[in-house]
Design a protein around this motif. Structure first.
Motif, PDB file in Angstrom:
ATOM      1  N   ILE A   1       0.854  -1.204   0.000  1.00  0.00           N
ATOM      2  CA  ILE A   1       0.000   0.000   0.000  1.00  0.00           C
ATOM      3  C   ILE A   1       0.887   1.250   0.000  1.00  0.00           C
ATOM      4  O   ILE A   1       0.650   2.193  -0.759  1.00  0.00           O
ATOM      5  CB  ILE A   1      -0.931   0.006   1.234  1.00  0.00           C
ATOM      6  N   LYS A   2       1.918   1.207   0.839  1.00  0.00           N
ATOM      7  CA  LYS A   2       2.811   2.371   0.947  1.00  0.00           C
ATOM      8  C   LYS A   2       3.471   2.640  -0.419  1.00  0.00           C
ATOM      9  O   LYS A   2       3.489   3.781  -0.898  1.00  0.00           O
ATOM     10  CB  LYS A   2       3.882   2.085   2.006  1.00  0.00           C
ATOM     11  N   ILE A   3       3.973   1.560  -1.023  1.00  0.00           N
ATOM     12  CA  ILE A   3       4.664   1.731  -2.304  1.00  0.00           C
ATOM     13  C   ILE A   3       3.699   2.221  -3.384  1.00  0.00           C
ATOM     14  O   ILE A   3       4.007   3.142  -4.145  1.00  0.00           O
ATOM     15  CB  ILE A   3       5.357   0.410  -2.715  1.00  0.00           C
ATOM     16  N   LEU A   4       2.512   1.621  -3.435  1.00  0.00           N
ATOM     17  CA  LEU A   4       1.544   2.051  -4.459  1.00  0.00           C
ATOM     18  C   LEU A   4       1.159   3.512  -4.251  1.00  0.00           C
ATOM     19  O   LEU A   4       1.009   4.267  -5.211  1.00  0.00           O
ATOM     20  CB  LEU A   4       0.301   1.157  -4.434  1.00  0.00           C
ATOM     21  N   ASN A   5       1.004   3.899  -2.995  1.00  0.00           N
ATOM     22  CA  ASN A   5       0.679   5.311  -2.714  1.00  0.00           C
ATOM     23  C   ASN A   5       1.816   6.233  -3.149  1.00  0.00           C
ATOM     24  O   ASN A   5       1.575   7.330  -3.642  1.00  0.00           O
ATOM     25  CB  ASN A   5       0.389   5.500  -1.227  1.00  0.00           C
ATOM     26  N   GLU A   6       3.047   5.749  -2.950  1.00  0.00           N
ATOM     27  CA  GLU A   6       4.200   6.565  -3.361  1.00  0.00           C
ATOM     28  C   GLU A   6       4.286   6.669  -4.883  1.00  0.00           C
ATOM     29  O   GLU A   6       4.864   7.604  -5.418  1.00  0.00           O
ATOM     30  CB  GLU A   6       5.491   5.961  -2.809  1.00  0.00           C
ATOM     31  N   PHE A   7       3.728   5.669  -5.575  1.00  0.00           N
ATOM     32  CA  PHE A   7       3.746   5.701  -7.043  1.00  0.00           C
ATOM     33  C   PHE A   7       2.801   6.761  -7.606  1.00  0.00           C
ATOM     34  O   PHE A   7       2.979   7.207  -8.743  1.00  0.00           O
ATOM     35  CB  PHE A   7       3.356   4.328  -7.614  1.00  0.00           C
TER      36      PHE A   7
ATOM     37  N   PRO B   1       2.223  10.056  -7.033  1.00  0.00           N
ATOM     38  CA  PRO B   1       2.830  11.295  -7.570  1.00  0.00           C
ATOM     39  C   PRO B   1       3.720  11.037  -8.785  1.00  0.00           C
ATOM     40  O   PRO B   1       3.782  11.865  -9.691  1.00  0.00           O
ATOM     41  CB  PRO B   1       3.660  11.842  -6.409  1.00  0.00           C
ATOM     42  N   LEU B   2       4.384   9.885  -8.803  1.00  0.00           N
ATOM     43  CA  LEU B   2       5.245   9.545  -9.940  1.00  0.00           C
ATOM     44  C   LEU B   2       4.398   9.358 -11.208  1.00  0.00           C
ATOM     45  O   LEU B   2       4.742   9.872 -12.284  1.00  0.00           O
ATOM     46  CB  LEU B   2       6.040   8.276  -9.609  1.00  0.00           C
ATOM     47  N   LEU B   3       3.284   8.653 -11.060  1.00  0.00           N
ATOM     48  CA  LEU B   3       2.385   8.456 -12.207  1.00  0.00           C
ATOM     49  C   LEU B   3       1.843   9.801 -12.673  1.00  0.00           C
ATOM     50  O   LEU B   3       1.798  10.086 -13.879  1.00  0.00           O
ATOM     51  CB  LEU B   3       1.230   7.523 -11.819  1.00  0.00           C
TER      52      LEU B   3
ATOM     53  N   HIS C   1       3.209  12.572 -12.375  1.00  0.00           N
ATOM     54  CA  HIS C   1       4.316  13.316 -12.978  1.00  0.00           C
ATOM     55  C   HIS C   1       4.489  12.998 -14.465  1.00  0.00           C
ATOM     56  O   HIS C   1       4.861  13.859 -15.260  1.00  0.00           O
ATOM     57  CB  HIS C   1       5.593  12.977 -12.208  1.00  0.00           C
TER      58      HIS C   1
ATOM     59  N   ARG D   1      -4.351   6.805 -11.193  1.00  0.00           N
ATOM     60  CA  ARG D   1      -4.503   5.536 -10.476  1.00  0.00           C
ATOM     61  C   ARG D   1      -5.218   4.457 -11.294  1.00  0.00           C
ATOM     62  O   ARG D   1      -5.339   3.323 -10.838  1.00  0.00           O
ATOM     63  CB  ARG D   1      -5.185   5.738  -9.120  1.00  0.00           C
TER      64      ARG D   1
ATOM     65  N   LEU E   1       3.755  -1.092 -13.806  1.00  0.00           N
ATOM     66  CA  LEU E   1       4.601  -0.275 -12.916  1.00  0.00           C
ATOM     67  C   LEU E   1       6.085  -0.589 -13.077  1.00  0.00           C
ATOM     68  O   LEU E   1       6.933   0.252 -12.792  1.00  0.00           O
ATOM     69  CB  LEU E   1       4.187  -0.477 -11.450  1.00  0.00           C
TER      70      LEU E   1
ATOM     71  N   VAL F   1       7.536   1.826 -15.388  1.00  0.00           N
ATOM     72  CA  VAL F   1       7.652   3.155 -14.759  1.00  0.00           C
ATOM     73  C   VAL F   1       8.877   3.178 -13.830  1.00  0.00           C
ATOM     74  O   VAL F   1       9.660   4.138 -13.837  1.00  0.00           O
ATOM     75  CB  VAL F   1       6.361   3.498 -13.963  1.00  0.00           C
ATOM     76  N   ALA F   2       9.014   2.084 -13.052  1.00  0.00           N
ATOM     77  CA  ALA F   2      10.139   2.016 -12.103  1.00  0.00           C
ATOM     78  C   ALA F   2      11.480   2.032 -12.846  1.00  0.00           C
ATOM     79  O   ALA F   2      12.406   2.753 -12.461  1.00  0.00           O
ATOM     80  CB  ALA F   2      10.021   0.753 -11.252  1.00  0.00           C
TER      81      ALA F   2
END
Lengths: 161, 280
Positions: free
Chosen positions: B120-126, B128-130, B132, B137, B144, B147-148
Protein backbone atom coordinates in the motif's frame (compact mmCIF):
# COMPACT_ATOMS: atom_id res chain seq x y z
CA UNK A 1 18.49 19.78 -36.89
CA UNK A 2 18.55 23.17 -38.60
CA UNK A 3 17.68 25.02 -35.45
CA UNK A 4 20.56 23.34 -33.61
CA UNK A 5 23.15 24.25 -36.28
CA UNK A 6 26.10 26.11 -34.77
CA UNK A 7 28.75 25.18 -37.30
CA UNK A 8 31.65 23.43 -35.65
CA UNK A 9 30.04 24.13 -32.30
CA UNK A 10 26.90 22.22 -33.25
CA UNK A 11 26.31 19.89 -30.27
CA UNK A 12 26.93 16.74 -32.30
CA UNK A 13 28.09 14.82 -29.23
CA UNK A 14 25.03 15.78 -27.23
CA UNK A 15 22.76 14.92 -30.14
CA UNK A 16 24.57 11.61 -30.47
CA UNK A 17 24.21 10.93 -26.74
CA UNK A 18 20.52 11.85 -26.95
CA UNK A 19 19.94 9.39 -29.80
CA UNK A 20 21.80 6.62 -27.98
CA UNK A 21 20.00 7.22 -24.70
CA UNK A 22 16.66 7.33 -26.47
CA UNK A 23 17.43 4.04 -28.14
CA UNK A 24 18.55 2.57 -24.80
CA UNK A 25 15.34 3.70 -23.10
CA UNK A 26 13.20 2.29 -25.91
CA UNK A 27 14.99 -1.05 -25.86
CA UNK A 28 15.00 -1.34 -22.09
CA UNK A 29 11.36 -0.41 -21.55
CA UNK A 30 10.01 -2.41 -24.47
CA UNK A 31 10.63 -5.63 -22.53
CA UNK A 32 8.05 -4.63 -19.89
CA UNK A 33 4.28 -4.54 -20.17
CA UNK A 34 3.14 -1.10 -21.31
CA UNK A 35 6.79 -0.26 -22.01
CA UNK A 36 5.87 1.47 -25.28
CA UNK A 37 3.41 3.76 -23.53
CA UNK A 38 5.92 4.67 -20.81
CA UNK A 39 8.68 5.23 -23.40
CA UNK A 40 6.48 7.76 -25.20
CA UNK A 41 5.70 9.49 -21.90
CA UNK A 42 9.35 9.61 -20.85
CA UNK A 43 10.63 10.90 -24.18
CA UNK A 44 8.15 13.75 -24.10
CA UNK A 45 9.41 14.98 -20.72
CA UNK A 46 11.20 18.29 -20.42
CA UNK A 47 14.70 18.23 -18.83
CA UNK A 48 13.43 19.36 -15.41
CA UNK A 49 10.65 16.77 -15.53
CA UNK A 50 13.23 14.18 -16.48
CA UNK A 51 15.28 15.13 -13.45
CA UNK A 52 12.19 14.86 -11.26
CA UNK A 53 11.49 11.39 -12.65
CA UNK A 54 14.97 10.37 -11.55
CA UNK A 55 14.27 11.44 -7.98
CA UNK A 56 11.91 8.46 -7.71
CA UNK A 57 14.76 5.97 -8.20
CA UNK A 58 14.75 4.91 -4.54
CA UNK A 59 11.07 4.02 -4.81
CA UNK A 60 11.80 2.06 -7.99
CA UNK A 61 14.56 0.13 -6.23
CA UNK A 62 12.22 -0.82 -3.39
CA UNK A 63 9.48 -1.73 -5.83
CA UNK A 64 11.32 -3.99 -8.27
CA UNK A 65 12.10 -6.83 -5.80
CA UNK A 66 8.45 -7.15 -4.75
CA UNK A 67 7.20 -6.77 -8.29
CA UNK A 68 6.84 -10.55 -9.02
CA UNK A 69 4.67 -11.01 -5.91
CA UNK A 70 2.54 -8.06 -6.92
CA UNK A 71 2.24 -9.42 -10.42
CA UNK A 72 0.78 -12.64 -9.05
CA UNK A 73 -1.65 -10.92 -6.72
CA UNK A 74 -2.63 -7.75 -8.53
CA UNK A 75 -2.18 -8.58 -12.19
CA UNK A 76 -4.90 -7.10 -14.32
CA UNK A 77 -5.89 -4.55 -11.69
CA UNK A 78 -5.31 -0.85 -11.70
CA UNK A 79 -3.32 0.89 -8.98
CA UNK A 80 -6.54 2.38 -7.61
CA UNK A 81 -8.34 -0.97 -7.51
CA UNK A 82 -5.34 -2.62 -5.89
CA UNK A 83 -5.15 0.06 -3.22
CA UNK A 84 -8.83 -0.33 -2.43
CA UNK A 85 -8.48 -4.11 -2.26
CA UNK A 86 -5.36 -4.01 -0.08
CA UNK A 87 -6.86 -1.44 2.29
CA UNK A 88 -9.88 -3.70 2.78
CA UNK A 89 -7.57 -6.66 3.30
CA UNK A 90 -5.60 -4.80 5.98
CA UNK A 91 -8.84 -3.77 7.68
CA UNK A 92 -10.00 -7.42 7.71
CA UNK A 93 -6.67 -8.59 9.11
CA UNK A 94 -6.79 -5.82 11.69
CA UNK A 95 -10.30 -6.82 12.65
CA UNK A 96 -9.19 -10.42 13.11
CA UNK A 97 -6.29 -9.42 15.37
CA UNK A 98 -8.57 -7.10 17.34
CA UNK A 99 -10.71 -10.07 18.37
CA UNK A 100 -8.01 -11.12 20.84
CA UNK A 101 -6.04 -7.93 21.49
CA UNK A 102 -4.11 -9.45 24.42
CA UNK A 103 -3.37 -12.61 22.43
CA UNK A 104 -4.76 -14.63 25.30
CA UNK A 105 -5.62 -17.53 23.05
CA UNK A 106 -2.06 -17.89 21.82
CA UNK A 107 -1.38 -19.90 24.99
CA UNK A 108 -3.58 -22.69 23.66
CA UNK A 109 -1.76 -24.99 21.29
CA UNK A 110 -4.87 -26.33 19.60
CA UNK A 111 -6.42 -25.50 16.23
CA UNK A 112 -8.89 -22.64 16.37
CA UNK A 113 -11.75 -24.84 15.20
CA UNK A 114 -11.17 -27.28 18.07
CA UNK A 115 -11.04 -24.50 20.63
CA UNK A 116 -14.23 -23.11 19.12
CA UNK A 117 -15.91 -26.52 19.47
CA UNK A 118 -14.91 -26.74 23.13
CA UNK A 119 -16.09 -23.18 23.67
CA UNK A 120 -19.45 -23.97 22.07
CA UNK A 121 -19.91 -27.07 24.19
CA UNK A 122 -19.03 -25.17 27.36
CA UNK A 123 -21.40 -22.40 26.42
CA UNK A 124 -24.27 -24.85 25.80
CA UNK A 125 -23.57 -26.62 29.09
CA UNK A 126 -23.59 -23.34 31.00
CA UNK A 127 -26.83 -22.29 29.35
CA UNK A 128 -28.53 -25.56 30.30
CA UNK A 129 -27.19 -25.26 33.85
CA UNK A 130 -28.65 -21.76 34.07
CA UNK A 131 -32.08 -23.09 33.07
CA UNK A 132 -31.86 -25.70 35.78
CA UNK A 133 -30.72 -23.10 38.32
CA UNK A 134 -33.88 -21.14 37.60
CA UNK A 135 -36.13 -24.11 38.49
CA UNK A 136 -37.57 -24.56 42.00
CA UNK A 137 -36.59 -28.25 41.89
CA UNK A 138 -32.96 -27.44 40.98
CA UNK A 139 -31.49 -29.28 43.99
CA UNK A 140 -33.58 -32.39 43.40
CA UNK A 141 -32.80 -32.32 39.68
CA UNK A 142 -29.07 -32.01 40.38
CA UNK A 143 -29.19 -34.81 42.97
CA UNK A 144 -31.32 -37.19 40.95
CA UNK A 145 -29.74 -36.44 37.55
CA UNK A 146 -26.08 -36.81 38.43
CA UNK A 147 -25.38 -39.64 36.01
CA UNK A 148 -26.88 -40.93 32.81
CA UNK A 149 -28.10 -44.11 34.53
CA UNK A 150 -29.78 -42.22 37.33
CA UNK A 151 -31.45 -39.93 34.80
CA UNK A 152 -32.74 -42.98 32.92
CA UNK A 153 -34.07 -44.53 36.15
CA UNK A 154 -35.67 -41.30 37.29
CA UNK A 155 -37.27 -40.74 33.89
CA UNK A 156 -38.66 -44.29 34.00
CA UNK A 157 -39.94 -43.73 37.54
CA UNK A 158 -41.70 -40.52 36.48
CA UNK A 159 -43.25 -42.37 33.59
CA UNK A 160 -44.30 -45.18 35.90
CA UNK A 161 -46.02 -42.83 38.34
CA UNK B 1 -56.26 -75.98 49.25
CA UNK B 2 -53.67 -73.18 49.25
CA UNK B 3 -55.82 -71.09 46.92
CA UNK B 4 -58.71 -71.55 49.22
CA UNK B 5 -56.60 -70.24 52.10
CA UNK B 6 -55.51 -67.26 50.04
CA UNK B 7 -59.08 -66.22 49.29
CA UNK B 8 -60.00 -66.50 52.93
CA UNK B 9 -57.09 -64.29 53.95
CA UNK B 10 -57.60 -61.62 51.25
CA UNK B 11 -61.31 -61.70 51.19
CA UNK B 12 -61.48 -57.86 50.98
CA UNK B 13 -59.65 -57.73 47.62
CA UNK B 14 -62.89 -58.42 45.92
CA UNK B 15 -62.21 -61.16 43.36
CA UNK B 16 -64.76 -63.84 44.03
CA UNK B 17 -64.62 -65.56 40.74
CA UNK B 18 -61.96 -66.68 38.26
CA UNK B 19 -63.00 -63.78 35.99
CA UNK B 20 -62.36 -61.36 38.86
CA UNK B 21 -58.88 -62.81 39.30
CA UNK B 22 -58.13 -62.37 35.58
CA UNK B 23 -59.17 -58.70 35.82
CA UNK B 24 -56.81 -58.13 38.76
CA UNK B 25 -53.95 -59.78 36.79
CA UNK B 26 -54.64 -57.57 33.78
CA UNK B 27 -54.60 -54.47 35.98
CA UNK B 28 -51.32 -55.54 37.56
CA UNK B 29 -49.79 -56.04 34.11
CA UNK B 30 -50.90 -52.59 33.10
CA UNK B 31 -49.24 -50.98 36.13
CA UNK B 32 -45.97 -52.73 35.34
CA UNK B 33 -43.02 -53.32 37.65
CA UNK B 34 -42.01 -50.16 39.55
CA UNK B 35 -38.35 -49.21 38.63
CA UNK B 36 -36.96 -48.43 42.05
CA UNK B 37 -38.96 -48.22 45.23
CA UNK B 38 -36.65 -45.69 46.90
CA UNK B 39 -36.67 -43.46 43.80
CA UNK B 40 -40.45 -43.61 43.67
CA UNK B 41 -40.56 -42.50 47.27
CA UNK B 42 -38.02 -39.71 46.54
CA UNK B 43 -39.92 -38.20 43.62
CA UNK B 44 -43.50 -39.09 44.38
CA UNK B 45 -44.27 -35.75 46.00
CA UNK B 46 -42.38 -33.59 43.51
CA UNK B 47 -43.74 -31.65 40.52
CA UNK B 48 -43.22 -34.44 38.00
CA UNK B 49 -43.55 -32.21 34.93
CA UNK B 50 -40.82 -29.88 36.15
CA UNK B 51 -38.72 -32.82 37.21
CA UNK B 52 -39.07 -34.35 33.78
CA UNK B 53 -38.04 -31.08 32.11
CA UNK B 54 -35.11 -30.73 34.47
CA UNK B 55 -33.97 -34.31 33.85
CA UNK B 56 -34.10 -33.72 30.13
CA UNK B 57 -31.80 -30.72 30.59
CA UNK B 58 -29.51 -32.77 32.82
CA UNK B 59 -29.37 -35.47 30.15
CA UNK B 60 -28.07 -32.90 27.69
CA UNK B 61 -25.53 -31.63 30.22
CA UNK B 62 -24.24 -35.15 30.88
CA UNK B 63 -23.93 -35.77 27.14
CA UNK B 64 -21.99 -32.50 26.66
CA UNK B 65 -19.71 -33.31 29.58
CA UNK B 66 -18.91 -36.72 28.17
CA UNK B 67 -18.05 -35.03 24.84
CA UNK B 68 -15.84 -32.51 26.64
CA UNK B 69 -14.01 -35.33 28.39
CA UNK B 70 -12.90 -36.63 25.01
CA UNK B 71 -11.45 -33.24 24.06
CA UNK B 72 -8.17 -31.79 25.36
CA UNK B 73 -8.30 -29.81 28.56
CA UNK B 74 -7.73 -26.09 28.05
CA UNK B 75 -5.51 -23.97 30.20
CA UNK B 76 -7.93 -21.07 29.87
CA UNK B 77 -11.07 -21.40 31.93
CA UNK B 78 -12.53 -18.05 30.94
CA UNK B 79 -15.42 -18.83 28.64
CA UNK B 80 -15.42 -15.31 27.26
CA UNK B 81 -11.87 -15.74 25.99
CA UNK B 82 -12.67 -19.10 24.46
CA UNK B 83 -15.76 -17.69 22.81
CA UNK B 84 -13.44 -15.43 20.78
CA UNK B 85 -12.68 -18.44 18.61
CA UNK B 86 -16.34 -18.62 17.61
CA UNK B 87 -16.09 -14.99 16.51
CA UNK B 88 -12.88 -15.87 14.67
CA UNK B 89 -14.65 -18.55 12.67
CA UNK B 90 -17.30 -16.02 11.70
CA UNK B 91 -14.55 -13.69 10.47
CA UNK B 92 -13.54 -14.09 6.82
CA UNK B 93 -9.84 -14.18 7.69
CA UNK B 94 -10.29 -16.56 10.63
CA UNK B 95 -12.33 -19.03 8.62
CA UNK B 96 -9.35 -19.67 6.38
CA UNK B 97 -7.12 -20.20 9.41
CA UNK B 98 -9.37 -22.53 11.41
CA UNK B 99 -6.91 -25.44 11.18
CA UNK B 100 -4.10 -23.36 12.71
CA UNK B 101 -3.43 -22.61 16.34
CA UNK B 102 -4.19 -19.04 17.43
CA UNK B 103 -0.46 -18.34 17.76
CA UNK B 104 0.20 -19.52 14.19
CA UNK B 105 -2.82 -17.60 12.93
CA UNK B 106 -1.76 -14.36 14.65
CA UNK B 107 1.74 -14.69 13.25
CA UNK B 108 0.44 -15.35 9.76
CA UNK B 109 -2.03 -12.46 9.93
CA UNK B 110 0.62 -10.06 11.24
CA UNK B 111 2.94 -11.00 8.38
CA UNK B 112 0.14 -10.60 5.84
CA UNK B 113 -0.74 -7.22 7.28
CA UNK B 114 2.89 -6.08 7.17
CA UNK B 115 3.27 -7.24 3.56
CA UNK B 116 0.03 -5.60 2.47
CA UNK B 117 1.02 -2.38 4.27
CA UNK B 118 4.34 -2.27 2.44
CA UNK B 119 2.57 -2.68 -0.90
CA UNK B 120 0.00 0.00 0.00
CA UNK B 121 2.81 2.37 0.95
CA UNK B 122 4.66 1.73 -2.30
CA UNK B 123 1.54 2.05 -4.46
CA UNK B 124 0.68 5.31 -2.71
CA UNK B 125 4.20 6.57 -3.36
CA UNK B 126 3.75 5.70 -7.04
CA UNK B 127 0.77 8.06 -7.36
CA UNK B 128 2.83 11.30 -7.57
CA UNK B 129 5.25 9.54 -9.94
CA UNK B 130 2.39 8.46 -12.21
CA UNK B 131 0.94 11.93 -12.03
CA UNK B 132 4.32 13.32 -12.98
CA UNK B 133 4.35 11.40 -16.26
CA UNK B 134 0.70 12.13 -17.00
CA UNK B 135 -0.88 8.93 -15.66
CA UNK B 136 -3.29 8.29 -12.81
CA UNK B 137 -4.50 5.54 -10.48
CA UNK B 138 -6.31 3.79 -13.32
CA UNK B 139 -2.89 2.74 -14.64
CA UNK B 140 -2.45 -1.06 -14.38
CA UNK B 141 -0.20 -2.45 -11.67
CA UNK B 142 1.54 -4.75 -14.15
CA UNK B 143 2.80 -1.66 -15.97
CA UNK B 144 4.60 -0.28 -12.92
CA UNK B 145 7.79 -2.16 -13.74
CA UNK B 146 8.24 0.00 -16.83
CA UNK B 147 7.65 3.16 -14.76
CA UNK B 148 10.14 2.02 -12.10
CA UNK B 149 12.82 1.19 -14.67
CA UNK B 150 12.22 4.54 -16.37
CA UNK B 151 12.83 6.30 -13.03
CA UNK B 152 16.05 4.33 -12.50
CA UNK B 153 17.31 5.19 -15.98
CA UNK B 154 16.37 8.85 -15.51
CA UNK B 155 18.36 8.98 -12.26
CA UNK B 156 21.51 7.82 -14.05
CA UNK B 157 21.38 10.21 -17.01
CA UNK B 158 23.79 13.11 -16.76
CA UNK B 159 22.10 16.55 -16.56
CA UNK B 160 23.72 17.75 -19.81
CA UNK B 161 22.09 14.92 -21.75
CA UNK B 162 18.57 15.31 -20.39
CA UNK B 163 17.57 17.99 -22.86
CA UNK B 164 18.70 15.93 -25.84
CA UNK B 165 16.69 12.78 -25.17
CA UNK B 166 13.46 14.24 -26.42
CA UNK B 167 15.07 16.32 -29.18
CA UNK B 168 15.21 15.30 -32.85
CA UNK B 169 13.05 12.28 -32.11
CA UNK B 170 12.90 11.14 -35.74
CA UNK B 171 16.67 11.17 -36.06
CA UNK B 172 18.14 7.69 -35.89
CA UNK B 173 21.73 6.85 -35.26
CA UNK B 174 22.28 5.13 -38.63
CA UNK B 175 21.20 8.31 -40.42
CA UNK B 176 23.08 10.54 -38.07
CA UNK B 177 26.40 8.64 -37.95
CA UNK B 178 27.78 9.92 -41.33
CA UNK B 179 27.12 13.53 -40.29
CA UNK B 180 28.80 12.90 -36.97
CA UNK B 181 31.86 11.49 -38.76
CA UNK B 182 31.98 14.55 -41.03
CA UNK B 183 31.94 16.76 -37.94
CA UNK B 184 34.47 14.71 -35.99
CA UNK B 185 37.23 15.04 -38.64
CA UNK B 186 37.59 18.86 -38.56
CA UNK B 187 36.96 18.95 -34.84
CA UNK B 188 39.75 16.48 -34.22
CA UNK B 189 42.08 18.38 -36.57
CA UNK B 190 41.14 21.65 -34.88
CA UNK B 191 42.03 20.19 -31.49
CA UNK B 192 45.41 19.09 -32.81
CA UNK B 193 46.11 22.49 -34.39
CA UNK B 194 45.16 24.40 -31.28
CA UNK B 195 47.53 22.19 -29.30
CA UNK B 196 50.35 22.87 -31.78
CA UNK B 197 49.93 26.63 -31.62
CA UNK B 198 49.11 27.14 -27.97
CA UNK B 199 50.42 30.71 -28.05
CA UNK B 200 47.72 31.65 -30.56
CA UNK B 201 45.02 30.82 -28.01
CA UNK B 202 41.42 30.61 -29.06
CA UNK B 203 41.49 33.44 -31.55
CA UNK B 204 39.93 32.95 -35.00
CA UNK B 205 42.30 31.59 -37.56
CA UNK B 206 43.89 34.00 -40.08
CA UNK B 207 42.31 34.02 -43.51
CA UNK B 208 43.21 31.12 -45.77
CA UNK B 209 44.91 33.29 -48.37
CA UNK B 210 47.01 34.99 -45.68
CA UNK B 211 48.23 31.63 -44.43
CA UNK B 212 48.89 30.44 -47.97
CA UNK B 213 50.87 33.63 -48.75
CA UNK B 214 52.93 33.11 -45.62
CA UNK B 215 53.49 29.49 -46.60
CA UNK B 216 54.64 30.55 -50.06
CA UNK B 217 57.08 33.07 -48.57
CA UNK B 218 58.60 30.58 -46.16
CA UNK B 219 58.97 28.01 -48.87
CA UNK B 220 61.21 30.39 -50.86
CA UNK B 221 64.97 29.86 -50.68
CA UNK B 222 68.11 31.80 -51.37
CA UNK B 223 67.95 34.93 -53.49
CA UNK B 224 64.21 34.69 -54.00
CA UNK B 225 63.63 34.83 -50.28
CA UNK B 226 66.17 37.64 -49.94
CA UNK B 227 64.47 39.70 -52.69
CA UNK B 228 60.97 39.31 -51.25
CA UNK B 229 62.21 39.66 -47.69
CA UNK B 230 61.41 43.37 -47.48
CA UNK B 231 57.95 43.28 -49.06
CA UNK B 232 54.75 43.79 -47.09
CA UNK B 233 53.84 40.15 -47.82
CA UNK B 234 57.04 39.06 -46.07
CA UNK B 235 56.27 41.27 -43.10
CA UNK B 236 52.77 39.85 -42.92
CA UNK B 237 54.16 36.31 -43.16
CA UNK B 238 56.61 36.91 -40.32
CA UNK B 239 53.91 38.56 -38.21
CA UNK B 240 51.60 35.61 -38.77
CA UNK B 241 54.29 33.10 -37.82
CA UNK B 242 55.05 35.12 -34.75
CA UNK B 243 51.38 35.26 -33.76
CA UNK B 244 51.10 31.55 -34.22
CA UNK B 245 54.21 31.04 -32.15
CA UNK B 246 55.96 29.12 -34.94
CA UNK B 247 59.62 29.42 -35.62
CA UNK B 248 60.75 30.98 -38.90
CA UNK B 249 62.05 28.02 -40.81
CA UNK B 250 61.70 26.34 -44.11
CA UNK B 251 59.50 23.45 -42.96
CA UNK B 252 57.00 26.05 -41.71
CA UNK B 253 55.90 26.44 -45.30
CA UNK B 254 54.45 22.94 -45.29
CA UNK B 255 52.96 23.40 -41.83
CA UNK B 256 51.30 26.66 -42.91
CA UNK B 257 49.93 24.98 -46.03
CA UNK B 258 48.50 22.29 -43.86
CA UNK B 259 46.95 24.86 -41.54
CA UNK B 260 45.49 26.70 -44.55
CA UNK B 261 43.97 23.42 -45.69
CA UNK B 262 42.45 22.90 -42.25
CA UNK B 263 41.01 26.40 -42.08
CA UNK B 264 39.57 25.95 -45.55
CA UNK B 265 37.88 22.73 -44.45
CA UNK B 266 36.46 24.48 -41.40
CA UNK B 267 35.05 27.17 -43.66
CA UNK B 268 33.55 24.60 -45.95
CA UNK B 269 31.98 22.84 -42.95
CA UNK B 270 30.47 26.10 -41.74
CA UNK B 271 29.13 26.90 -45.17
CA UNK B 272 27.24 23.64 -45.61
CA UNK B 273 25.10 23.53 -42.52
CA UNK B 274 22.11 21.63 -43.78
CA UNK B 275 23.58 19.49 -46.53
CA UNK B 276 23.75 15.94 -45.30
CA UNK B 277 22.70 16.90 -41.83
CA UNK B 278 19.15 18.10 -42.07
CA UNK B 279 17.53 14.87 -41.10
CA UNK B 280 15.57 16.11 -38.11
Amino acid sequence: MDRHWRGLRTPFESISAGIKLRSFIETKLSSFPLGGKITAKVLSLKPDQFELLGTHAALAQRFLPISPTLKCRLDGQSVGQSLAMLNTEVEDLQEFLALDPDMELSRIELPIEQIAKIAELRKSRNLLAKHIDAMPLRHAIEAIGRTKDRINCATAAVAWI
Amino acid sequence: MRLDRYFKHYDDLGPQTLADINSVIALDNQIGIPPDDRLIVEIANLDLDELERGLSLRRDIVRIESELKLLPDLCIKNSKSLALTTSMLRNGVGLGLCAQTPREAYEFVREQRARASVVIKILNEFLPLLDHIGLDRSYPVNGLNAVAVAALIASKIAPEHRSWIGELRSLHYDTFAPSLAKWERPVSAERDWRRQVLAYGKRSWPLVHEIRSAAAFFRKKGIGKWISGRTSAAKAARRLVMQLGLEEAHPQGDALDSLAQHVQELNRFRERPQRGLSVG
